[in-house]
Enzyme design. Sequence first.
Site, mmCIF file in Angstrom:
data_model
loop_
_atom_site.group_PDB
_atom_site.id
_atom_site.type_symbol
_atom_site.label_atom_id
_atom_site.label_comp_id
_atom_site.label_asym_id
_atom_site.label_seq_id
_atom_site.Cartn_x
_atom_site.Cartn_y
_atom_site.Cartn_z
ATOM 1 N N ALA A 11 0.806 -1.228 0.000
ATOM 2 C CA ALA A 11 0.000 0.000 0.000
ATOM 3 C C ALA A 11 0.834 1.272 0.000
ATOM 4 C CB ALA A 11 -0.937 0.008 1.206
ATOM 5 N N SER A 12 2.110 1.169 -0.305
ATOM 6 C CA SER A 12 2.947 2.368 -0.312
ATOM 7 C C SER A 12 2.936 3.094 -1.646
ATOM 8 C CB SER A 12 4.400 2.001 0.041
ATOM 9 O OG SER A 12 4.494 1.585 1.381
ATOM 10 N N ARG A 13 2.554 2.381 -2.721
ATOM 11 C CA ARG A 13 2.559 2.953 -4.060
ATOM 12 C C ARG A 13 1.356 2.426 -4.844
ATOM 13 N NH1 ARG A 13 6.134 4.711 -1.477
ATOM 14 N NH2 ARG A 13 8.327 5.121 -2.003
ATOM 15 N N ASN A 77 -3.493 -6.897 -1.963
ATOM 16 C CA ASN A 77 -3.125 -6.152 -3.162
ATOM 17 C C ASN A 77 -1.752 -6.530 -3.703
ATOM 18 O OD1 ASN A 77 -3.213 -3.764 -5.056
ATOM 19 N ND2 ASN A 77 -1.504 -3.120 -3.760
ATOM 20 N N TYR A 141 1.138 -15.189 -14.231
ATOM 21 C CA TYR A 141 0.325 -14.121 -13.640
ATOM 22 C C TYR A 141 -1.162 -14.416 -13.796
ATOM 23 C CZ TYR A 141 -1.307 -9.330 -12.756
ATOM 24 O OH TYR A 141 -1.939 -8.215 -12.270
ATOM 25 N N ALA A 143 -2.612 -17.244 -14.314
ATOM 26 C CA ALA A 143 -2.974 -18.428 -13.528
ATOM 27 C C ALA A 143 -3.224 -18.065 -12.071
ATOM 28 C CB ALA A 143 -1.892 -19.492 -13.631
ATOM 29 N N THR A 144 -2.354 -17.219 -11.508
ATOM 30 C CA THR A 144 -2.520 -16.864 -10.095
ATOM 31 C C THR A 144 -3.679 -15.909 -9.886
ATOM 32 O OG1 THR A 144 -0.850 -15.113 -10.313
ATOM 33 C CG2 THR A 144 -0.096 -17.260 -9.529
ATOM 34 N N LYS A 145 -3.903 -14.999 -10.825
ATOM 35 C CA LYS A 145 -5.028 -14.079 -10.660
ATOM 36 C C LYS A 145 -6.362 -14.808 -10.832
ATOM 37 C CE LYS A 145 -2.846 -10.330 -9.602
ATOM 38 N NZ LYS A 145 -3.004 -9.718 -8.265
ATOM 39 N N ILE A 174 -4.193 0.392 -15.393
ATOM 40 C CA ILE A 174 -4.274 1.473 -14.415
ATOM 41 C C ILE A 174 -3.010 2.331 -14.502
ATOM 42 C CG2 ILE A 174 -4.537 2.046 -11.984
ATOM 43 C CD1 ILE A 174 -6.958 0.601 -13.198
#
Length: 240
Positions: A11-13, A77, A141, A143-145, A174
Site C-alpha cells: 500500500a505504499s505505491r 493487493n 500471472y 494463472a494466479t489471478k 491502471i
Amino acid sequence: MSDKTALVTAASRGIGRGIAKRLAADGYSVLTLDREAPVELLPREVYLKVDLSDPQATAAALAEAVGRHAPTRLVNNAGVVRPAALEDVSVKDLEAVVSLNLRCAIQCAQAVLPAMKAAGLGRIVNISSRAALGKELRTAYAATKAGLIGMTKTWALELAAQGITVNAIGPGPIGTELFHAANPPDSPKTRAIIEGVPVKRLGTPEDIAHAAAFLLDERAGFVTGQVIYVCGGMTVGLVA
C-alpha cells in the site's frame, strides 16, 4: 487504532496507495505492509516494513500487526507479474508469482480471521486482474489471478455465516507510477492501450479504491463471492 482497521498489502505505491488514501478518508485506520515506506504517512496509518515474497517475514509482520491491532478489513493487493511466453516460463518464476500472489493472500486472510470472527464482521477484498480471463505473455500471472478468484469464491462460501464477505476486483490498465515508467504518454504502445479501452482512458488508483471502499463497507454485507472488473469496459463480452 480503532476497531475500524484495514490491513492493506503493498500500500505504499500505486493501486494500494490509492486504496489506503480512500480508506483513511473514510475514517479507517490503515495497516500498510510493504517493502518500501510510503512517501508520507496518512492519518492513523501504521507502516510495517516487510518483504511479502518471504513467507517467514510475512508471518512475523502479520503476527506483529494482529498482535497490536484488530483489523476487520483486508485488501490483498500485493502481486508480481514476471511476464514470459509459454516456452520461456521458468519454474523459478512460476514459484515466485504463486508465492506472492496466492500464498501471501492466504497468510494474510488466516491472520485476520480471528479478529473478524470476534467482531462478527469482516470484509476481504482480493485484487485480481482482467488478465485472469487471459492475456498474452502472462501464463504465471494469469494463472494466479484466476486462482485468486477461485479462492475468493471458496472463502466467501466458508465465511458467509460468520458475517465475513469476500470479493475480488479485476483492474484493467491502471495509470500507476510503474505503468507510466514503462509506457511513456507519447508512445504508440501507450496510445494503443488507451484506444483499446472502451471509455478511452486509463484507469486510476482512485477508480480501484472506489470499488474497494464499497466492498469493504459494513453495509455491503449482502455482496460476497463476486468479481467486479474495473476495466473501462474491456472485459464486456468476455466474462461468462
